[in-house]
Design an enzyme around this catalytic site. Structure first.
Site, short mmCIF file in Angstrom:
data_model
loop_
_atom_site.label_atom_id
_atom_site.label_comp_id
_atom_site.label_asym_id
_atom_site.label_seq_id
_atom_site.Cartn_x
_atom_site.Cartn_y
_atom_site.Cartn_z
N LYS A 37 -56.20 83.98 37.24
CA LYS A 37 -57.59 84.62 37.45
C LYS A 37 -57.40 85.20 39.06
O LYS A 37 -56.45 84.86 39.62
CB LYS A 37 -58.40 83.45 37.79
CG LYS A 37 -58.61 82.37 38.69
CD LYS A 37 -59.62 81.21 38.50
CE LYS A 37 -59.27 80.08 39.51
NZ LYS A 37 -60.42 79.06 39.58
N ARG B 235 -71.00 72.57 38.50
CA ARG B 235 -70.87 74.01 38.31
C ARG B 235 -71.66 74.41 37.02
O ARG B 235 -72.61 74.91 36.87
CB ARG B 235 -69.56 74.40 38.58
CG ARG B 235 -69.40 75.84 38.93
CD ARG B 235 -67.90 76.23 39.34
NE ARG B 235 -66.93 75.74 38.51
CZ ARG B 235 -65.55 75.74 39.06
NH1 ARG B 235 -65.39 76.58 40.15
NH2 ARG B 235 -64.60 75.50 38.13
N TYR C 201 -59.99 98.69 67.90
CA TYR C 201 -61.49 98.89 68.07
C TYR C 201 -62.15 97.84 68.90
O TYR C 201 -61.62 96.81 68.84
CB TYR C 201 -62.24 98.85 66.59
CG TYR C 201 -61.88 100.06 65.64
CD1 TYR C 201 -62.03 101.15 66.20
CD2 TYR C 201 -61.05 99.80 64.46
CE1 TYR C 201 -61.93 102.28 65.44
CE2 TYR C 201 -61.00 100.82 63.54
CZ TYR C 201 -61.39 102.27 64.24
OH TYR C 201 -61.24 103.15 63.31
N MET D 158 -58.89 98.51 59.17
CA MET D 158 -58.91 98.45 57.58
C MET D 158 -57.57 98.98 57.04
O MET D 158 -57.05 98.33 56.10
CB MET D 158 -60.01 99.66 56.88
CG MET D 158 -59.95 99.72 55.39
SD MET D 158 -61.16 100.62 54.88
CE MET D 158 -62.73 99.94 55.12
#
Length: 382
Positions: free
Chosen positions: A41, A140, A270, A319
């Site tokens: 998964k 769940r 940044y 990014m």
């Protein structure tokens, strides 16, 4: 230069021989009479869903694979890989036609889903296979043993186009040092299995053990175990620590795209988040959070990468690029940098990420982006 790398800014090297050996060790540990269902998964924990599925089925004698979503199972089917596929998670109703058409195994626990699944199977002239999800405390999906289970079994008896082939549950904290709640869950699961069998159901699939539980838990009532991270070399137990001697199968590498000196007092990145306290040599790396290297890991945790066999502190990210302090390291343009895995005597484990972030290593690994090229090495028969 490694010509197999091709065109990419970073690549994830997946060692298929390590996966095969991890499977052998796991099978040896669980012993005869119990089979293994690999769980693929989150793009096989980032390693590549279809490629890992193909290798497991063609080279490792795997006959059933577990997935979290119908989309994952269909990706395997459409690649022409022949094996049983079980969707372990809840199934949105819009997926029901695909479930029936592609003979997927899904969990039985909720009335409306089962009625719709039965109707679709009837329309197609088929029987849809289900495994009863026994609730034991994760809360769940699933049905508690007792009155709720009786109600579910009454319903299943009326749905002629469904075939019950198994029962399963999932542990909430099998990797915790205190094993008491896991043992409580196992006892509840046994009750549920007995209740199902008392209605006359044969259960060729009975499974509860996840990766962590496989290592330390034993129960003669199980027919299968489910191994996710274990086959990739990720045993989340801290006690015992890597008891099976597994090898982490993935190595993630990128490239140095710039090297420059930054004067004391200058900022990097940044928001000028990093400010040099001394003259600092900074290497820019060709991967960032857009590639799946978590911004939190890079910006706040004191993470490191390996440059020419030495650890270099991450001082910022964006990014597509990441910045390293390489002041005391010999480095040149296009040197390879290891985000995960081994370089010389140094090794960065997924569990180092986990410790730094204070959350599961999967928060990074399962989110490694598609633009990170997967390269597969090895590939022996199990």
């Amino acid at each position: 230069m490694n010509t197999e790398i091709g065109f990419c800014n970073s690549y994830l090297e997946v060692n298929l021989d390590a996966i095969a050996e991890n499977l052998r060790k796991t099978r040896r540990h669980i012993g005869p009479g119990v089979d293994l269902i690999p769980v693929l998964k989150g793009n096989a924990y980032g390693l590549g869903l279809v490629e890992i599925a193909r290798f497991l089925v063609s080279s490792c004698e795997v006959t059933q694979i577990g997935n979290a979503q119908v989309f994952e199972s269909l990706s395997i089917r459409e690649a022409g890989i022949e094996c049983d596929l079980m969707v372990i998670g809840g199934v949105p109703f819009n997926n029901i036609p695909a479930v029936v058409n592609h003979d997927l195994i899904t969990p039985a626990y909720e009335e409306e889903y089962l009625r719709l699944l039965d109707a679709e199977a009837a329309r197609c002239g088929k029987k849809a296979r289900v495994e009863i999800k026994v609730e034991t405390g994760l809360n769940r999906i699933g049905v508690w043993p007792g009155e709720s289970m009786d109600h579910l079994l009454d319903l299943l008896a009326t749905l002629e186009h469904l075939q019950v082939i198994g029962a399963f549950t999932h542990f909430a904290e099998a990797d915790a040092v205190d094993k008491s709640f896991t043992r409580e869950q196992l006892a509840v699961f046994r009750e549920g299995v007995q209740q199902i069998k008392a209605r006359g159901y044969e259960l060729p699939f009975v499974h509860a053990y996840n990766t962590a539980a496989v290592v330390w838990l034993r129960d003669e009532g199980m027919t299968h175990i489910r191994a996710g991270g274990l086959i990739y070399g990720y045993d989340s137990n801290q006690e015992p620590l890597n008891a099976l001697g597994l090898e982490e199968a993935a190595t993630w590498r990128a490239f140095v795209t710039n090297v420059k000196m930054v004067a004391a007092g200058e900022a990097v990145g940044y928001s000028r988040a990093f400010r040099a306290q001394r003259p600092t040599k900074v290497a820019t790396i060709s991967a960032g959070y857009g590639d799946g290297y978590a911004r939190h890991l890079a910006a706040f945790c004191g993470a490191e990468m390996l440059v020419n066999g030495r650890r270099a502190k991450v001082i910022g990210t964006c990014m597509d690029q990441t910045f390293l302090d390489v002041t005391d390291i010999e480095v040149k343009m296009n040197d390879q940098v290891t985000l995960l895995g081994r370089d010389g005597d140094e090794f960065i484990s997924v569990f180092e990420w986990q410790r730094l972030m204070g959350q599961t290593y999967l928060a990074v690994l399962a989110n490694v982006a598609q633009r990170v090229k997967r390269i597969y090495i090895g590939g022996v028969k199990s």
